[in-house]
Write an enzyme that holds these catalytic residues in place. Structure first.
Site, PDB file in Angstrom:
ATOM      1  N   THR A  71       0.854  -1.196   0.000  1.00  0.00           N
ATOM      2  CA  THR A  71       0.000   0.000   0.000  1.00  0.00           C
ATOM      3  C   THR A  71       0.885   1.240   0.000  1.00  0.00           C
ATOM      4  OG1 THR A  71      -1.810  -1.154   1.103  1.00  0.00           O
ATOM      5  CG2 THR A  71      -1.781   1.255   1.301  1.00  0.00           C
ATOM      6  N   ASN A 150      -5.184  -9.802  -8.054  1.00  0.00           N
ATOM      7  CA  ASN A 150      -5.327 -10.474  -6.766  1.00  0.00           C
ATOM      8  C   ASN A 150      -6.662 -11.179  -6.580  1.00  0.00           C
ATOM      9  OD1 ASN A 150      -5.866  -7.508  -6.748  1.00  0.00           O
ATOM     10  ND2 ASN A 150      -6.865  -8.018  -4.821  1.00  0.00           N
ATOM     11  N   GLN A 178       1.141 -10.038  -6.295  1.00  0.00           N
ATOM     12  CA  GLN A 178       0.667 -11.427  -6.410  1.00  0.00           C
ATOM     13  C   GLN A 178       1.541 -12.250  -7.362  1.00  0.00           C
ATOM     14  OE1 GLN A 178      -1.588 -12.806  -4.538  1.00  0.00           O
ATOM     15  NE2 GLN A 178      -2.567 -11.019  -3.614  1.00  0.00           N
ATOM     16  N   CYS A 324      -9.466  -6.514   1.443  1.00  0.00           N
ATOM     17  CA  CYS A 324      -9.952  -5.214   1.915  1.00  0.00           C
ATOM     18  C   CYS A 324     -11.470  -5.114   1.798  1.00  0.00           C
ATOM     19  CB  CYS A 324      -9.316  -4.095   1.111  1.00  0.00           C
ATOM     20  SG  CYS A 324      -7.541  -4.207   1.081  1.00  0.00           S
TER      21      CYS A 324
HETATM   22  C1  LIG Z   1      -2.369  -6.719  -5.752  1.00  0.00           C
HETATM   23  C2  LIG Z   1      -2.167  -6.135  -4.392  1.00  0.00           C
HETATM   24  N1  LIG Z   1      -1.631  -4.920  -4.275  1.00  0.00           N
HETATM   25  C3  LIG Z   1      -1.438  -4.342  -3.076  1.00  0.00           C
HETATM   26  C4  LIG Z   1      -1.803  -4.976  -1.914  1.00  0.00           C
HETATM   27  C5  LIG Z   1      -1.575  -4.286  -0.580  1.00  0.00           C
HETATM   28  O1  LIG Z   1      -0.501  -4.852   0.098  1.00  0.00           O
HETATM   29  P1  LIG Z   1      -0.236  -4.555   1.661  1.00  0.00           P
HETATM   30  O2  LIG Z   1      -1.166  -5.448   2.410  1.00  0.00           O
HETATM   31  O3  LIG Z   1       1.204  -4.925   1.868  1.00  0.00           O
HETATM   32  O4  LIG Z   1      -0.462  -3.120   1.894  1.00  0.00           O
HETATM   33  C6  LIG Z   1      -2.384  -6.254  -1.978  1.00  0.00           C
HETATM   34  C7  LIG Z   1      -2.833  -6.952  -0.746  1.00  0.00           C
HETATM   35  O5  LIG Z   1      -3.946  -7.441  -0.666  1.00  0.00           O
HETATM   36  C8  LIG Z   1      -2.559  -6.852  -3.257  1.00  0.00           C
HETATM   37  O6  LIG Z   1      -3.097  -8.068  -3.381  1.00  0.00           O
END
Ligand SMILES: Cc1ncc(COP(=O)(O)O)c(C=O)c1O
Length: 382
Positions: A71, A150, A178, A324
């Site tokens: 993120t 994802n 992913q 999320c």
């Molecule tokens: C494709 C993708 N990008 C970003 C994230 C966010 O990652 P983080 O949990 O390390 O903030 C995720 C997590 O679900 C994800 O699957």
């Protein structure tokens, strides 16, 4: 026994990773910015982790910035490139199927006056590359397209994407969260300017990630404070977690081929097993351009919430898409982009697999889904 099949949401930390982190927590706990021996000792582990991560993705150590996860990596790179290149242009490009840590950043940039194009995808989740070619303009400064989705596991044709973007002035970023541990990642071959990753998706701890930024990329870094990460990300580095990330990415890379074979067999077993028991379902996404660890299935006889609840009660932990949005009834933006207003959007679940799973686990998932199906069928006819 309960079965966890939500590995795209997160993975357990591997024992070797815990061991490597414990050593740092207990013995090498210094602040890597301190100039005394204890600080320099921690710095040694930080530098070594940076070299390890860089080597795995074929980058230079100086091109790796450690963050608190994907993120933050996505926020940093998207806002950073957009804001630093404002004079060159206000147009940005992404897709409709990105993770919210990308989409919501672009939405914020729109509120700040940027013009954002969200590319369409087809029913397999493949980005419309014809549209990409058409929308690129002289004032486009950034294109951000994820490598592996994802929710459905679709893999984008990054070779062609980079060829198209290379014809423009825009930087290319990819969210490779992913993909790590599932596809070989070589930033020079991918020819991207920036790439995001996070440790907890491949056997590392939560709350630590990395951002690859190619040398000479013009980017305004977001976090002010100390001079850590060569002034690109202020804040004391979380050395134990970073060492855990490095250990996890090394393991994920060395075990990738063997794991991919095992996971492909599990996926095949799942699909064949459901078919053999005459449970109505369809696979969402691509049959070919996909990683095997994410299996998104449409079950027309039941809505998501009911299926997730019944599976949870039966000890099978899967999800409705991105973590999320799990638990909420908001329809998946990914499935909506792929299928429009289709029944699939409200009747699909994501089963995500991992090398830790066994054929017995898959059997149990099939058995539990069959029980739910038979119950619903009976109720329908009574
Ligand atoms: C494709 C993708 N990008 C970003 C994230 C966010 O990652 P983080 O949990 O390390 O903030 C995720 C997590 O679900 C994800 O699957």
């Amino acid at each position: 026994m309960a079965i966890y099949a939500d590995y795209a949401a997160t993975t357990p930390v591997k024992p070797q990773v815990i061991e490597s982190m414990m050593r740092i927590y207990q013995t090498h706990f210094g602040n890597p910015s301190s100039i005394h021996t204890q600080g320099r000792d921690a710095r040694h582990y930080l530098d070594s982790a940076r070299r390890d991560v860089a080597k795995i993705i074929n980058a230079e150590p100086s091109e790796i910035i450690f963050t608190s996860g994907a993120t933050e990596s996505n926020n940093t790179v998207i806002k950073g490139i957009a804001q630093a290149n404002r004079q060159q242009g206000m147009h940005l490009v992404t897709t409709k199927i990105e993770h919210h840590s990308v989409l919501h950043v672009f939405e914020q940039l729109e509120r700040e006056g940027f013009d954002v194009t969200y590319l369409d995808v087809d029913k397999s989740g493949i980005v419309d590359l014809h549209q990409l070619k058409q929308v690129l303009r002289d004032d486009t400064t950034l294109v951000s397209i994820m490598l592996v989705n994802n929710e459905v596991g679709t893999v984008q044709d990054i070779d062609t994407i980079q060829e198209i973007v290379a014809e423009s002035n825009a930087y290319l970023h990819t969210d490779a969260v992913q993909a790590i541990g599932h596809l070989p990642i070589d930033v020079k071959e991918l020819n991207v300017d920036a790439l995001s990753l996070t440790a907890h998706k491949f056997g590392g701890p939560k709350g630590v990630g990395a951002l690859y930024v190619k040398k000479n990329t013009v980017l305004r870094y977001q976090q002010q404070g100390g001079e850590q990460e060569t002034k690109r990300r202020a804040g004391t580095e979380n050395v134990p977690q970073i060492v855990g990330l490095a250990e996890a990415i090394k393991l994920a890379d060395s075990e990738r081929d063997a794991n991919n074979i095992h996971v492909a067999q599990l996926k095949e077993q799942l699909l064949v097993g459901l078919q053999d028991r005459a449970i109505p379902f369809e696979l969402n996404g691509s049959m070919v351009e996909t990683t095997n660890h994410i299996v998104n299935l449409y079950f027309p006889f039941i809505d998501i919430e009911t299926l997730l609840t019944l599976l949870d009660l039966a000890g099978v932990y899967v999800s409705s898409g991105s973590a999320c949005t799990a638990g909420s009834t908001i329809p998946s933006h990914v499935l909506s982009a792929m299928y429009g207003e289709d029944d699939r959007v409200t009747h699909s679940v994501r089963i995500s697999l991992n090398e830790l799973m066994t054929t017995e686990d898959i059997n149990q998932i099939i058995v539990e889904i069959q029980k739910i199906y038979l119950k619903f069928k009976k109720e329908e006819h009574s």
